[in-house]
Design a protein around this motif. Structure first.
Motif, short mmCIF file in Angstrom:
data_model
loop_
_atom_site.label_atom_id
_atom_site.label_comp_id
_atom_site.label_asym_id
_atom_site.label_seq_id
_atom_site.Cartn_x
_atom_site.Cartn_y
_atom_site.Cartn_z
N ILE A 95 61.37 121.96 -97.93
CA ILE A 95 61.67 123.31 -97.44
C ILE A 95 61.37 123.41 -95.93
O ILE A 95 62.20 123.89 -95.16
CB ILE A 95 60.86 124.36 -98.22
N THR A 96 60.20 122.93 -95.52
CA THR A 96 59.80 123.14 -94.12
C THR A 96 60.43 122.10 -93.17
O THR A 96 60.78 122.44 -92.04
CB THR A 96 58.27 123.09 -93.96
N GLY A 118 64.54 122.09 -94.34
CA GLY A 118 65.21 123.39 -94.23
C GLY A 118 65.81 123.92 -95.52
O GLY A 118 66.60 124.87 -95.51
N LYS A 119 65.44 123.32 -96.65
CA LYS A 119 66.05 123.72 -97.93
C LYS A 119 65.29 124.88 -98.56
O LYS A 119 64.58 124.73 -99.57
CB LYS A 119 66.07 122.51 -98.88
N THR A 120 65.47 126.07 -97.99
CA THR A 120 64.70 127.25 -98.43
C THR A 120 65.09 127.72 -99.83
O THR A 120 64.36 128.51 -100.42
CB THR A 120 64.91 128.42 -97.45
N SER A 121 66.21 127.21 -100.35
CA SER A 121 66.61 127.65 -101.69
C SER A 121 65.61 127.21 -102.77
O SER A 121 65.64 127.72 -103.87
CB SER A 121 68.01 127.12 -102.02
N THR A 154 62.37 127.60 -102.47
CA THR A 154 61.11 128.32 -102.30
C THR A 154 60.71 129.10 -103.56
O THR A 154 59.56 129.03 -104.00
CB THR A 154 61.20 129.29 -101.10
N VAL A 160 55.15 127.45 -97.05
CA VAL A 160 56.54 127.93 -97.09
C VAL A 160 56.62 129.46 -97.03
O VAL A 160 57.71 130.04 -97.07
CB VAL A 160 57.30 127.44 -98.35
N SER A 161 55.46 130.13 -96.98
CA SER A 161 55.46 131.59 -97.02
C SER A 161 55.64 132.18 -95.61
O SER A 161 55.25 131.57 -94.64
CB SER A 161 54.16 132.11 -97.62
#
Ligand code: NAG
Length: 382
Positions: free
Chosen positions: A291-292, A295-298, A300, A381-382
Motif C-alpha cells: 500500500i505505502t 500505492g495499492k490503496t485498494s 487498505t 497506512v492510516s
C-alpha cells in the motif's frame, strides 16, 4: 464447506462485526507496546524474558527471533532510549563472526532470524543515524548471502541441508532494505534471484504460495505453507518495483496479496487469516508495504479488517495477545459475540496455559511483539 458458503461466513463476521466496530490502530499499537515492555522487559538483565512472569518467576533469555520481532515494534515507535536498550540486548546474541545465535553464547544460527535482526538494526539506524548499526546490518547481509546453497535458495540453519522458503524470502527482503541505504545494485540482483528460485522450485501452482522448504541433498520437499513467506515476498516485490520501476514486480505482489484474501489456504471459514500471530505479522507488513510503497490503496480496508479482528478477538484481559483458537476465554468470547461456533475449532493444549490452567493463558513476548507489528502496519497506512 464449499467456498461460496465460506464467503457467506466471511460476510457474517467481517461485514457485520469487524468493520462496523471502530478500530483505533494507533491506540492498539501503543497499548500492546507498553504491555509488552511491562510484562517482558527485565531491568536487571536488560533483556526480554522468555517466560510469562505469571507462570514462571525465573528469568530466561527470550530467543533471538522473539527479541527481533518485539524489538522492531519498539524501534518503530521512535523511542530512542528503548531502542538503545533493545539494540544492546541484541548484541548479547552476536558471536565473533557477526552472526546472531538463537540464545546468548549459543551455537544455533538461523538465517531467517538473522534477517529479522537485520531489519531491527536498519530501523534503529534510520532513527538514530548511528553508523555502527548500519555496519552491523550490512555485515549481516554479507553473512546471509554466504548461505546460498548448491541447489539455490538460502539455507535455513547456517551450513545445514534444509533450504527454507522463509530464509530465502527474508534474505531477499533484507537485500532490498539494505540497498535502500547503500545503493549496492548487486543486492537487487540477489533479491530477484531468491524470488525467481522460489518460483521455480518451491511454488504450489494451485494457489501460488510457497512450500516450506527443500532438503538440498535429498530434494525432498516439505509442503507445509505459512503466511510469513508470502508476506515477505509481497514486501520484497514492492521494494523491487520501487527501485527498478518494473511493473512486473508490482503485478506479482498484488497477485499474491489478492490470493491470501480469496484462496482457502490462509483463510479460516470466518474470513480471518488462519496463521499464528508470529507467522501472520509479516503478511500485514507485506500489505502495508504494497500500500505505502506500491500505492495499492485498494488493500487498505482488508488490512484494517484483519487487524481489527485480532484486536477484537485475540486480546487478553491483561492487554497481552494470544489467539482466539488457543485461549479458551478468547474462544468463548468470540462465539458469544459472533454466534459462530462452526467455522473455527478450539482444542485444549496444556502448553498454551500456565500449568495447564485454562484461566491462565500463557503469554509470550513473541505473540505480543507480533501483535504490535500488526497494529503498526495499520498505523502506516492510516
Ligand atoms: C525457579 O528457580 C528455582 C531455583 O533454581 C527453582 O527451584 C524453581 O523450580 C524454578 N521455577 C520454575 C517454575 O521453573
Amino acid at each position: 464447506m464449499s467456498f461460496l458458503l465460506l464467503l457467506t461466513f466471511l460476510n457474517l463476521v467481517f461485514g457485520s462485526i469487524v468493520s462496523k466496530r471502530s478500530f483505533d490502530a494507533k491506540f492498539a499499537y501503543t497499548s500492546v507496546l507498553s504491555t509488552t515492555w511491562s510484562t517482558f522487559w527485565h531491568n536487571e538483565y536488560q533483556a526480554f524474558d522468555l517466560n510469562d512472569p505469571s507462570c514462571n518467576p525465573n528469568f530466561s533469555y527470550a530467543a533471538v527471533w522473539d527479541v527481533a520481532v518485539a524489538g522492531k515494534a519498539i524501534v518503530d515507535s521512535g523511542d530512542v532510549q528503548k531502542t538503545t536498550q533493545v539494540i544492546n540486548s541484541l548484541y548479547k546474541f552476536q558471536n565473533s563472526e557477526g552472526w546472531f545465535t538463537s540464545s546468548p553464547g549459543g551455537s544455533d544460527i538461523y538465517t531467517d532470524d538473522n534477517s529479522q535482526v537485520l531489519w531491527v538494526f536498519l530501523d534503529a539506524y534510520k532513527l538514530t543515524q548511528k553508523e555502527a548499526y548500519l555496519n552491523t546490518a550490512v555485515n549481516l547481509m554479507h553473512l546471509i548471502q554466504t548461505q546460498w546453497s548448491q541447489i539455490g535458495g538460502i539455507t535455513w540453519q547456517k551450513d545445514a541441508t534444509y533450504v527454507a522458503s522463509i530464509s530465502t524470502t527474508e534474505a531477499a527482503l533484507s537485500a532490498v532494505k539494505v540497498y535502500e541505504y547503500n545503493n549496492d545494485k548487486t543486492l537487487l540482483t540477489f533479491a530477484n534471484s531468491c524470488l525467481t528460485w522460489l518460483d521455480e522450485h518451491l511454488t504450489d501452482p494451485s494457489d501460488g504460495f510457497y512450500y516450506d522448504g527443500i532438503n538440498k541433498d535429498t530434494w525432498q520437499v516439505n509442503k507445509g505453507k505459512l503466511t510469513y513467506t508470502v508476506g515477505t515476498a509481497i514486501s520484497t516485490y514492492s521494494y523491487l518495483y520501487k527501485f527498478t520501476g518494473d511493473a512486473t514486480y508490482l503485478k506479482k505482489a498484488t497477485k499474491m496479496a489478492s490470493a491470501t484474501l480469496s484462496s482457502s489456504t490462509f483463510l479460516n471459514n470466518n474470513g480471518a487469516w488462519n496463521n499464528d500471530l508470529c507467522y501472520v505479522h509479516l503478511l500485514f507488513c507485506g500489505f502495508a508495504d504494497l500500500i505505502t510503497i506500491g500505492g495499492k490503496t485498494s488493500y487498505t480496508s482488508a488490512l484494517v479488517d484483519q487487524a481489527n479482528f485480532i484486536y477484537l478477538f485475540d486480546k487478553l484481559d491483561s492487554g497481552d495477545y494470544s489467539l482466539y483458537t488457543k485461549a479458551q476465554s478468547l474462544y468463548e468470547q468470540y462465539v458469544k459475540i459472533t454466534g459462530d461456533s462452526k467455522s473455527v475449532n478450539y482444542n485444549y493444549n496444556p502448553d498454551n496455559f500456565c500449568n495447564g490452567d485454562v484461566n491462565k493463558p500463557r503469554k509470550s513476548v513473541l505473540d505480543d511483539g507480533s501483535a504490535a507489528q500488526i497494529f503498526y502496519s495499520v498505523v502506516r497506512v492510516s
